[in-house]
Write an enzyme that holds these catalytic residues in place. Structure first.
Site, PDB file in Angstrom:
ATOM      1  N   ALA A  78      -7.189  -5.871   9.056  1.00  0.00           N
ATOM      2  CA  ALA A  78      -6.824  -4.440   8.583  1.00  0.00           C
ATOM      3  C   ALA A  78      -7.070  -4.248   7.163  1.00  0.00           C
ATOM      4  O   ALA A  78      -7.472  -5.228   6.434  1.00  0.00           O
ATOM      5  CB  ALA A  78      -5.353  -4.649   8.732  1.00  0.00           C
ATOM      6  N   ASP A  79      -7.175  -3.026   6.963  1.00  0.00           N
ATOM      7  CA  ASP A  79      -7.700  -2.325   5.490  1.00  0.00           C
ATOM      8  C   ASP A  79      -6.839  -1.295   5.255  1.00  0.00           C
ATOM      9  O   ASP A  79      -7.100  -0.320   6.205  1.00  0.00           O
ATOM     10  CB  ASP A  79      -8.886  -2.267   5.127  1.00  0.00           C
ATOM     11  CG  ASP A  79      -9.382  -2.006   3.978  1.00  0.00           C
ATOM     12  OD1 ASP A  79      -9.828  -3.155   3.298  1.00  0.00           O
ATOM     13  OD2 ASP A  79      -9.487  -1.216   3.329  1.00  0.00           O
TER      14      ASP A  79
END
Length: 205
Positions: A78-79
């Protein structure tokens, strides 16, 4: 005699994140996982904007794990990015940059995008992003400097954590998922894991 139906076990979940907030959110969902970390550059092509950036970075991070991913494993990457208009405010390099970011955000609404990539060892991939609009009340210089000096938000996009002091005193309204602002849109993660057959048996229909 009834034939027994073989049920394929759910894959082992790998969380590719050093974020304590993402770890806690997955624990709160009741999911067991292993943490694996790789150093991955967070650069992105300049033509990408907003949610495209978050999705690109999540997929890019996942690519670093593919050579070692077993067929029965699923990696979650995730970012999270903060966007003021179309400007991406990522993690600040130091206190001065953190103060500058928060000065820009104060008194305005901005968007938080978290991109997520779910990649299985047998080649399946799901990439998505979620958007939340966050409204900040005006802050004065002393308040901003106090927050940066006390909470050191250098590992947080936009130089703030919604769960911190600044979230309590400055966030007046949130449109969308609060957990997305914390770093993981858990409602989407849960539904996509279910679609991949990656939830524990007690949660599967």
């Amino acid at each position: 005699m009834l034939n027994e139906q073989l049920i394929k076990p759910s894959p082992k979940l790998i969380l590719a994140s050093n974020s304590p907030r993402r770890r806690q959110l997955l624990r709160d969902l009741g999911l067991a996982y292993e943490v694996r970390l790789r150093e991955v550059a967070e650069d992105f092509p300049p033509h990408l904007v907003r949610g495209e950036v978050a999705e690109y970075l999540a997929r890019h991070k996942a690519s670093a794990y593919l050579p070692d991913l077993a067929p029965d494993e699923l990696v979650i990457t995730a970012d999270t990015i903060v966007c003021l208009d179309d400007d991406v405010l990522n993690k600040p390099a130091d206190a001065a940059e953190a103060v500058a970011m928060l000065t820009r955000l104060q008194g305005r609404a901005h968007e938080v995008f978290t991109g997520v990539c779910l990649r299985t060892g047998d080649g399946r991939e799901v990439v998505f992003s979620d958007q939340t609009t966050v409204h900040f009340s005006p802050l004065n210089r002393a308040e901003i400097e106090h927050y940066v000096a006390t909470y050191h938000p250098f590992d947080k996009a936009g130089a703030y954590g919604a769960q911190d002091w600044i979230g309590m005193v400055a966030i007046t309204r949130i449109e969308g998922s609060y957990f997305n602002v914390m770093g993981l849109p858990v409602h989407r993660v849960w539904s996509e894991l279910a679609a991949l057959g990656a939830l524990p048996a007690q949660h599967s229909s």
